[in-house]
Design an enzyme around this catalytic site. Structure first.
Site, PDB file in Angstrom:
ATOM      1  CG  HIS A   1      13.921 -11.878 -23.005  1.00 53.58           C
ATOM      2  ND1 HIS A   1      14.731 -11.916 -21.907  1.00 53.58           N
ATOM      3  CD2 HIS A   1      12.666 -11.698 -22.536  1.00 53.58           C
ATOM      4  CE1 HIS A   1      13.998 -11.780 -20.811  1.00 53.58           C
ATOM      5  NE2 HIS A   1      12.734 -11.641 -21.169  1.00 53.58           N
TER       6      HIS A   1
ATOM      7  CB  ALA B   1     -10.654  -1.280 -26.903  1.00 52.92           C
TER       8      ALA B   1
ATOM      9  CD  GLU C   1       5.943   2.247 -37.052  1.00 61.07           C
ATOM     10  OE1 GLU C   1       5.296   3.244 -37.454  1.00 61.07           O
ATOM     11  OE2 GLU C   1       6.470   1.431 -37.809  1.00 61.07           O
TER      12      GLU C   1
END
Length: 102
Positions: free
Chosen positions: A12, A58, A64
């Protein structure tokens, strides 16, 4: 893909027009290559590509692109090591053999 992984495609962007906030959602695709392993609780953000035969640790947060044959970990995730396709496949073969011998 392990449990509790999150793929975040939507974002957003907020801007001010006059005195009102205007929300303009956007979406960016995520591409996950062949034979990848995404471990428990990893988060992958929109616009990121995970190269084939890569491993995401994990809890890692991938912000990127990840090159093929890479192991990434951390927040944000960084490449910790790379491997050859032959080594990657032999690791899976060893795991399968150990699981079947039980």
């Amino acid at each position: 893909m392990g449990p509790r992984c999150t793929l975040v495609c939507n974002t957003h962007h907020f801007s001010v027009q006059g005195s009102e906030w205007v929300d303009s959602p956007s979406s960016k695709p995520i591409v996950i290559g062949d034979e990848c392993f995404i471990a428990t609780g990893a988060t992958i953000l929109g616009g990121v590509s995970i190269g084939s035969r890569s491993i995401v640790a994990a809890g890692a947060v991938v912000t990127e692109d990840v090159p093929p044959n890479s192991f990434v970990a951390g927040v944000p995730a960084t490449v910790k090591r790379t491997t050859t396709p032959d080594r990657h496949h032999s690791n899976y073969k060893n795991c399968e053999e150990n699981a079947s011998s039980g």
